[in-house]
Write an enzyme that holds these catalytic residues in place. Structure first.
Site, PDB file in Angstrom:
ATOM      1  CE  LYS A 113      -4.162  -1.952   1.935  1.00  0.00           C
ATOM      2  NZ  LYS A 113      -3.699  -3.179   1.672  1.00  0.00           N
TER       3      LYS A 113
HETATM    4  C1  PLP Z   1      -4.528  -4.253   1.532  1.00  0.00           C
HETATM    5  C2  PLP Z   1      -3.918  -5.812   1.221  1.00  0.00           C
HETATM    6  C3  PLP Z   1      -4.424  -6.932   0.402  1.00  0.00           C
HETATM    7  C4  PLP Z   1      -5.488  -6.407  -0.611  1.00  0.00           C
HETATM    8  O1  PLP Z   1      -5.296  -5.276  -1.453  1.00  0.00           O
HETATM    9  P1  PLP Z   1      -6.566  -4.935  -2.922  1.00  0.00           P
HETATM   10  O2  PLP Z   1      -6.091  -3.916  -3.267  1.00  0.00           O
HETATM   11  O3  PLP Z   1      -7.774  -4.531  -1.194  1.00  0.00           O
HETATM   12  O4  PLP Z   1      -7.364  -6.507  -3.168  1.00  0.00           O
HETATM   13  C5  PLP Z   1      -3.588  -8.391  -0.004  1.00  0.00           C
HETATM   14  N1  PLP Z   1      -1.984  -8.147   1.211  1.00  0.00           N
HETATM   15  C6  PLP Z   1      -1.713  -7.335   1.810  1.00  0.00           C
HETATM   16  C7  PLP Z   1      -1.168  -7.635   2.567  1.00  0.00           C
HETATM   17  C8  PLP Z   1      -2.475  -5.956   1.513  1.00  0.00           C
HETATM   18  O5  PLP Z   1      -2.280  -4.514   2.662  1.00  0.00           O
END
Ligand code: PLP
Length: 474
Positions: A113
């Site tokens: 993220k």
């Molecule tokens: C947020 C997250 C996801 C999921 O991603 P999306 O964009 O919500 O599909 C998967 N793995 C980790 C470690 C995350 O922080």
């Protein structure tokens, strides 16, 4: 480039107009009027760029109301070796020929993220400085989103962050990451309750329109368009890393495997493909909460009540509905906003829709999507196997993606698995899988022993409002 709502009820807006907003006024999500295109010559030229330069080239196509020099400077300031711990920013690990991991988790909070949120923080600061406005970000987190937002916005002028998290429900490392921040504009609130209580408190505060207006309440949740756009960049980077570029007459194709929750990450892959990136497969992986896998297999989108969301060892994918999914369905149904509105009137009422048997569902393959799911046992087995065979430690979410990627890949196609977090964030499951502690990346060893700063609160929206009013400086 102008943006409209997936539900058709918003006059076209510019990038900076939608940057600070959440849902469109009609409840839909902002999408570009059309996807910008990347031709073969551009693709060849982009191959040679640094990550920051590539980010500029991609973002420029989505954002034409920030002067180019300013946008270039914001990208250069964001994607640095210091913040992401390597010159490459998103290095690729090749496990064996044709099987790769795209490392997206070397930013400040060790999860993917950061790739978008770090740019978003700088975009927010830039836009707020221009307008002289302030904003108070209010959010709820069960782990990665909250810390990523806080590290992106700490110390930024014009922004405060109020982040609710369920007391004692995050991993020790995730908790330490957030609560050890000492910045004056970061307010951590530990709620005596579960994640849903936190999310309900945010919803309740947002329903008080007068308070929301007075306190300039904003959000940085996963439906934010700029986050999705910034994620498009690393799909191009991953493609360049595993292809030669020498074979332009006979395009080189790749497959991406993406561990998915709110459909934000893989939505960016869909957009990269719509822009012209040669992606033959977008492989969507879910954990036990398989609402998206069910859709891609059957056409049925069946949102779960939150009481039916399983708590798993890949917790960042524990979702009841996928908040970005509406963007993809909008394309799938030929950008028919009336139909999207009709489908989501059912979803928003807690119901479901079923596209099985419609011509739309047949398009799923044309859009390159396939899917699968992974369980706790699969996760452990995959982590073990990758460690034994390649000496590489992957986290629980990445393991879900890899497991489904290997199942669904077409022979001969290079497979790029997106790494979404580092193992250290989920130490308990790593110990269960490998019988040893995960590696701590340099600089994170002492995190869990640092002093923690947070406010403890009952699950009471009025208490949060009072807290914001006391500290927001409005
Ligand atoms: C947020 C997250 C996801 C999921 O991603 P999306 O964009 O919500 O599909 C998967 N793995 C980790 C470690 C995350 O922080």
């Amino acid at each position: 480039m102008r943006y409209v709502s997936t539900r058709g009820g918003m006059a076209p807006q510019s990038f900076t107009q939608i940057l600070l907003g959440g849902l469109c006024p009609d409840g839909g999500l902002a999408v570009p009027e059309r996807y910008p295109q990347v031709d073969a010559a551009e693709l060849a030229a982009w191959r040679k760029l640094s990550y920051a330069e590539l980010a500029y080239e991609v973002m420029r196509k989505f954002c034409d109301d920030i002067p180019p020099d300013d946008l270039r400077a914001l990208c250069a300031k964001t994607y640095t070796k210091e913040a992401f711990r390597s010159e490459a920013i998103t290095p690729v690990k090749t496990l064996e020929p044709g099987l790769h991991i795209l490392c997206l988790s070397n930013g400040p909070t060790l999860a993917f993220k950061d790739m978008a949120m770090q740019l978003l923080g700088n975009l927010f600061e830039y836009v707020l400085a221009k307008s002289g406005e302030r904003i108070n970000i209010l959010g709820a987190t069960s782990g990665d989103t909250g810390s990523s937002a806080e590290y992106a916005l700490r110390g930024k002028r014009g922004v405060n962050v109020f982040m609710l998290s369920p007391l004692g429900k995050m991993s020790a490392f995730q908790t330490a990451q957030m609560f050890s921040l000492q910045d004056a504009n970061i307010f951590n609130i530990a709620v005596r309750g579960v994640f849903d209580d936190c999310q309900d408190m945010v919803k309740t505060v947002n329903k008080d329109a007068a308070f929301k207006q007075r306190q300039r309440i904003g959000a940085v949740n996963s439906i934010n368009w700029a986050r999705v756009a910034a994620q498009v960049v690393y799909y191009f980077r991953g493609y360049f890393a595993v292809t030669s570029g020498r074979n332009s007459a006979n395009e080189e194709q790749v497959a991406f495997a993406v561990p998915s929750g709110n459909f934000g990450n893989i939505c960016a892959g869909h957009i990269a493909r719509m822009m012209g990136l040669p992606v033959a497969q977008l492989i969507l992986a879910t954990n036990e909460n398989n609402v998206l896998d069910e859709f891609f297999r059957s056409g049925r989108y069946r949102v779960r009540p939150s009481s039916q969301v399983a708590q798993t060892s890949s917790p960042s994918m524990d979702i009841s509905k996928a908040s970005n999914f509406e963007r993809f369905v909008y394309d799938l149904v030929g950008r028919d906003s009336d139909l999207v509105k009709e489908l989501w009137s059912k979803v928003d009422a807690g119901g479901e829709f079923d596209l099985a048997g419609t011509p739309y569902f047949a398009n799923v393959q044309e859009y390159a999507f396939v899917s699968g799911s992974s369980t706790h046992a699969d996760r452990l087995a995959t982590i073990r196997r990758v460690y034994q065979d390649y000496g590489v430690m992957i986290d629980t979410h990445t393991a879900d993606g890899l497991k489904v990627g290997l199942e669904q890949r077409r022979p001969g196609l290079p497979l790029i698995c997106l790494e979404t977090a580092l193992p250290v964030k989920f130490a308990q499951t790593m110990r269960e899988a490998l019988g040893r502690d995960p590696d701590y990346p340099p600089g994170s060893e002492k995190l869990e022993s640092l002093a923690q700063r947070f406010e403890l609160m009952d699950a009471d929206a009025e208490a949060v409002k009072a807290h914001i009013a006391r500290h927001s400086g409005v």
